[in-house]
Design an enzyme around this catalytic site. Structure first.
Site, short mmCIF file in Angstrom:
data_model
loop_
_atom_site.label_atom_id
_atom_site.label_comp_id
_atom_site.label_asym_id
_atom_site.label_seq_id
_atom_site.Cartn_x
_atom_site.Cartn_y
_atom_site.Cartn_z
N PHE A 149 0.80 -1.23 0.00
CA PHE A 149 0.00 0.00 0.00
C PHE A 149 0.84 1.28 0.00
O PHE A 149 0.34 2.35 -0.31
CB PHE A 149 -0.94 0.01 1.22
CG PHE A 149 -0.26 0.38 2.51
CD1 PHE A 149 0.02 1.72 2.82
CD2 PHE A 149 0.14 -0.59 3.42
CE1 PHE A 149 0.66 2.07 4.00
CE2 PHE A 149 0.78 -0.25 4.60
CZ PHE A 149 1.05 1.09 4.88
N LYS A 173 -1.10 -7.04 -9.30
CA LYS A 173 -2.07 -7.16 -8.20
C LYS A 173 -1.72 -6.06 -7.22
O LYS A 173 -0.81 -6.20 -6.40
CB LYS A 173 -1.93 -8.55 -7.55
CG LYS A 173 -3.19 -9.06 -6.87
CD LYS A 173 -3.72 -8.19 -5.77
CE LYS A 173 -2.99 -8.36 -4.46
NZ LYS A 173 -3.45 -7.41 -3.43
N GLU A 176 -5.03 -3.85 -2.06
CA GLU A 176 -6.47 -3.55 -2.04
C GLU A 176 -6.76 -2.25 -1.28
O GLU A 176 -7.85 -1.70 -1.36
CB GLU A 176 -7.27 -4.73 -1.46
CG GLU A 176 -6.95 -5.09 -0.02
CD GLU A 176 -5.75 -6.05 0.11
OE1 GLU A 176 -4.73 -5.85 -0.60
OE2 GLU A 176 -5.82 -6.96 0.95
N SER A 226 5.15 -7.01 3.33
CA SER A 226 5.71 -7.36 4.64
C SER A 226 6.51 -8.67 4.55
O SER A 226 6.28 -9.48 3.65
CB SER A 226 4.58 -7.52 5.65
OG SER A 226 3.72 -8.57 5.23
N CYS A 281 9.73 1.63 3.35
CA CYS A 281 10.55 0.48 3.75
C CYS A 281 12.00 0.93 3.99
O CYS A 281 12.80 0.16 4.48
CB CYS A 281 10.50 -0.61 2.70
SG CYS A 281 11.18 -0.07 1.14
N GLU A 375 9.09 -4.31 13.01
CA GLU A 375 8.80 -3.16 12.14
C GLU A 375 7.56 -2.44 12.67
O GLU A 375 6.51 -3.04 12.82
CB GLU A 375 8.54 -3.66 10.70
CG GLU A 375 8.31 -2.53 9.72
CD GLU A 375 8.16 -3.02 8.28
OE1 GLU A 375 7.57 -4.09 8.07
OE2 GLU A 375 8.64 -2.31 7.37
#
Ligand code: NAD
Length: 484
Positions: A149, A173, A176, A226, A281, A375
Site C-alpha cells: 500500500f 495485483k 487492495e 511485509s 521500507c 517493524e
C-alpha cells in the site's frame, strides 16, 4: 463515493464482475471514496489467458520498438503529474510533496526502461576458428507483480516498465488498500500505445495472490510487502517452480557518531523517520547513538516540532495501523523507555476521523524491547545508546531484517568501517534514506528480500529475462579442434 467502483483491467477494458467488495478509504479523514473487488482465481485465469495470447506478438517486437511505448508513457506521467499526485494523496494519505515525489520517481524508473536497448545488448566472441558464441536475452512470458500500500504509483513502476520493455506480459495485483493509481497507470499505458493484454490489473487480496502463486501459466512473480507475506509468496511460488523475488519489511538502523554534523544529522534523521508518515521500507526506525550525542538528540526534538500532522505529515494508512503503532509506543514506555516527543492521541482539526500520529522520538530503548526489534511502520524512531561503534554495529547486525543502514559521521574511516560491516543491502553515509537511484538497483538483504537479484535497475534485467547461449559455425574448416 467520490470515485466510481474500481474494476479489474482485463484485455484492454475495465470489466465489472460478480465479486465481493472492500471499501477504499481516504486515510486523511476516514471517508469511503470507492470500493475494490476481491477477485477470484477465475479472474486470474482470465488474465493469464489474455496475456498468453498477447505474448507472442509483443515479445517478437525488437526491444527498440517496445521501449517507444515507455518514452510516451514517461511523457504522460509528466503531463498528468498533478492528477496522479492527487490520486496518491487521496488513497494513501501522503502529503502533496511526498505524493509528487513518488510520480517523479516513477518517471525516473521509466527512463531506465527506455535505456534498456543500450544496456541489454548481447555478448559475442569467436571462441574457436570460425566458431562464435553469443548470448541473447529472452523474456520469460507471463509474469506477475504484487504490490504493497505504501507507494501506490512508484512500487508498481518498479516492475512495469522493465518487465514489459524486456518483452514480458505483466499482471499487476495492487494493494487492495490503494487500488486506484494502478488503474490510472493502465489507462496511461494504453494511451501510450501498449497493445491489449500486455498489461492487466487484477484487484483483490489473499485469494488473488495465492492464485498467482499457483498458476502454471505464470513464469515469475515479484512481490513487495511485509516479511510475513513475502515468505509465504516466496515459498508458495517457488514450490510451484516459479522464479520469485519477494521483498519484505525492514527495520533500518541509523548509527549516529558524536562527530556527526549536528544540523544535517538531526534534520535528516527526523525527515527519514517521519517522511511518508514513517511508512517507507527505507524509513529510519532505530537510531543507534554512539557515546555522547545528546546535542544531536536535542536538535532532533526541535526538528520534530516542525513536523505538523495534517500539514507536512500525512496520516498512517488505517485505524488499525494507528492503534498498532500507538500500542508499540505505550508498551515501550511501560518497559522503561522515555518518550521525548509523543505523537499519540493526535487529532487534526477538521480531520478528526483521520488516522494521524505525530512524530515520536523514544529514548533509552533497549535491544530486547519489542519496539526495537519489530517493524513499526509509523513516524516513530527509537534511540538505543551504545558506548562504542562495534556495539552499535552489533545492534544493527542482530536485526533479522537488512534493507537499509546509514552512518552519520565526519570521518571517512568510520564511514567505510560501517559500510563494510552493516548487514544491509543498501547502506548510506550521511543519508537518511539511502535509496539507490537509477541505474543502481534496489534490494535489501536477509529477511528484507527473498530470492536472487534486485527489483530495479540492472538487477531486474536478470530477473525478468533468461539468457540463451548460442554457438554457431559458418565455415567449413576441419581438424582445428573439436568444434571445427
Ligand atoms: P502486506 O504484506 O500486508 O501486503 C502486500 C501485498 O500482499 C498486498 O498486495 C496484499 O494484498 C497481499 N497480501 C496481504 N496479506 C496476504 C496473505 N495473507 N496472503 C497473500 N497475500 C497477501 O504489506 P503492506 O502492509 O501492503 O505494505 C507494507 C509492508 O511492505 C511493510 O512491511 C514494508 O516494509 C514493506 N515494503 C517493503 C519494500 C521493500 O522494498 N523491501 C518496499 C515497500 C514496502
Amino acid at each position: 463515493m467520490k470515485y466510481p467502483e474500481v474494476r479489474n483491467y482485463l484485455a484492454g477494458d475495465f470489466v465489472a464482475g460478480d465479486h465481493r467488495y472492500l471499501d477504499v478509504s481516504n486515510p486523511a479523514d476516514g471517508s469511503v471514496i470507492s470500493r475494490v473487488p476481491l477477485s477470484s482465481r477465475d479472474d486470474v485465469d482470465r488474465a493469464v489467458a489474455v496475456a498468453r495470447k498477447a505474448f507472442p506478438a509483443w515479445s517478437a517486437l525488437p526491444i527498440k520498438e517496445r521501449v517507444q511505448v515507455f518514452y510516451r508513457y514517461r511523457a504522460l506521467l509528466e503531463e498528468n503529474i498533478e492528477e496522479l499526485t492527487a490520486l496518491v494523496t487521496e488513497e494513501n494519505g501522503k502529503v502533496y510533496a511526498e505524493a509528487k515525489a513518488e510520480i517523479l520517481k516513477s518517471m525516473e524508473l521509466t527512463e531506465f526502461a527506455c535505456s534498456l536497448p543500450q544496456i541489454t545488448a548481447g555478448e559475442v566472441l569467436e571462441v574457436s576458428r570460425g566458431v562464435e558464441c553469443r548470448i541473447e536475452r529472452f523474456p520469460l512470458g507471463v509474469v506477475a507483480s504484487i504490490a504493497p500500500f505504501n507507494f501506490p504509483n512508484m512500487v508498481p513502476n518498479w516492475t512495469i516498465p522493465n518487465a514489459i520493455a524486456l518483452g514480458n506480459c505483466l499482471i499487476l495485483k495492487p494493494s487492495e488498500l490503494v487500488p486506484m493509481s494502478a488503474n490510472r497507470i493502465a489507462e496511461l499505458l494504453a494511451e501510450a500505445g501498449l497493445p491489449e493484454g500486455v498489461f492487466q490489473v487484477v484487484h483483490g487480496g489473499r485469494d488473488v495472490v495465492e492464485a498467482i502463486c499457483d498458476h502454471s501459466g505464470i513464469e515469475a512473480i515479484s512481490f513487495v510487502g511485509s516479511t510475513k507475506i513475502a515468505k509465504l509468496v516466496y515459498r508458495r511460488g517457488s514450490a510451484n517452480l516459479k522464479r520469485v523475488l519477494a521483498l519484505g519489511g525492514a527495520k533500518n538502523h541509523l548509527i549516529v557518531m558524536p562527530d556527526a554534523d549536528p544540523e544535517m544529522t538531526s534534520s535528516n534523521v527526523v525527515a527519514s523517520m517521519s517522511g511518508c508518515a514513517g511508512q517507507r521500507c527505507m524509513a529510519a526506525s532505530v537510531m543507534v547513538a554512539v557515546s555522547n550525542t545528546d546535542h544531536i538528540i536535542q536538535r532532533m526534538i526541535d526538528h520534530a516540532k516542525t513536523v505538523v500532522p495534517g500539514e507536512n505529515l500525512g496520516p498512517v494508512i488505517s485505524a488499525e495501523a494507528k492503534k498498532r503503532i500507538e500500542r508499540y509506543i505505550t508498551e515501550a514506555e511501560e518497559a522503561g523507555a522515555k518518550v521525548l516527543v509523543d505523537g499519540r492521541n493526535t487529532v487534526v482539526p477538521g480531520k478528526e476521523r483521520g488516522f494521524y500520529i505525530g512524530p515520536t522520538i523514544i529514548d533509552h530503548v533497549t535491544p530486547d524491547m519489542r519496539i526495537a526489534q519489530e517493524e513499526v511502520f509509523g513516524p516513530v524512531i527509537v534511540i538505543i545508546r551504545t558506548s562504542d561503534l562495534d556495539q552499535a554495529l552489533a545492534v544493527e547486525n542482530a536485526s533479522p531484517y537488512g534493507n537499509a543502514a546509514s552512518v552519520f559521521t565526519e570521518s571517512g574511516a568510520t564511514a567505510r568501517y560501517v559500510m563494510e560491516r552493516a548487514s544491509a543491502g543498501m547502506v548510506g553515509v550521511n543519508v537518511g534514506v539511502p535509496v539507490p537511484r537509477e541505474p543502481f538497483s534496489f534490494g535489501g538483504w536477509n529477511e528484507s528480500r527473498f530470492g536472487v537479484g534486485d527489483i530495479t535497475g540492472r538487477g531486474s534485467i536478470e530477473f525478468w529475462t533468461r539468457s540463451k547461449k548460442m554457438t554457431t559455425k559458418w565455415n567449413s574448416e576441419h581438424g582445428v579442434n573439436w568444434m571445427s
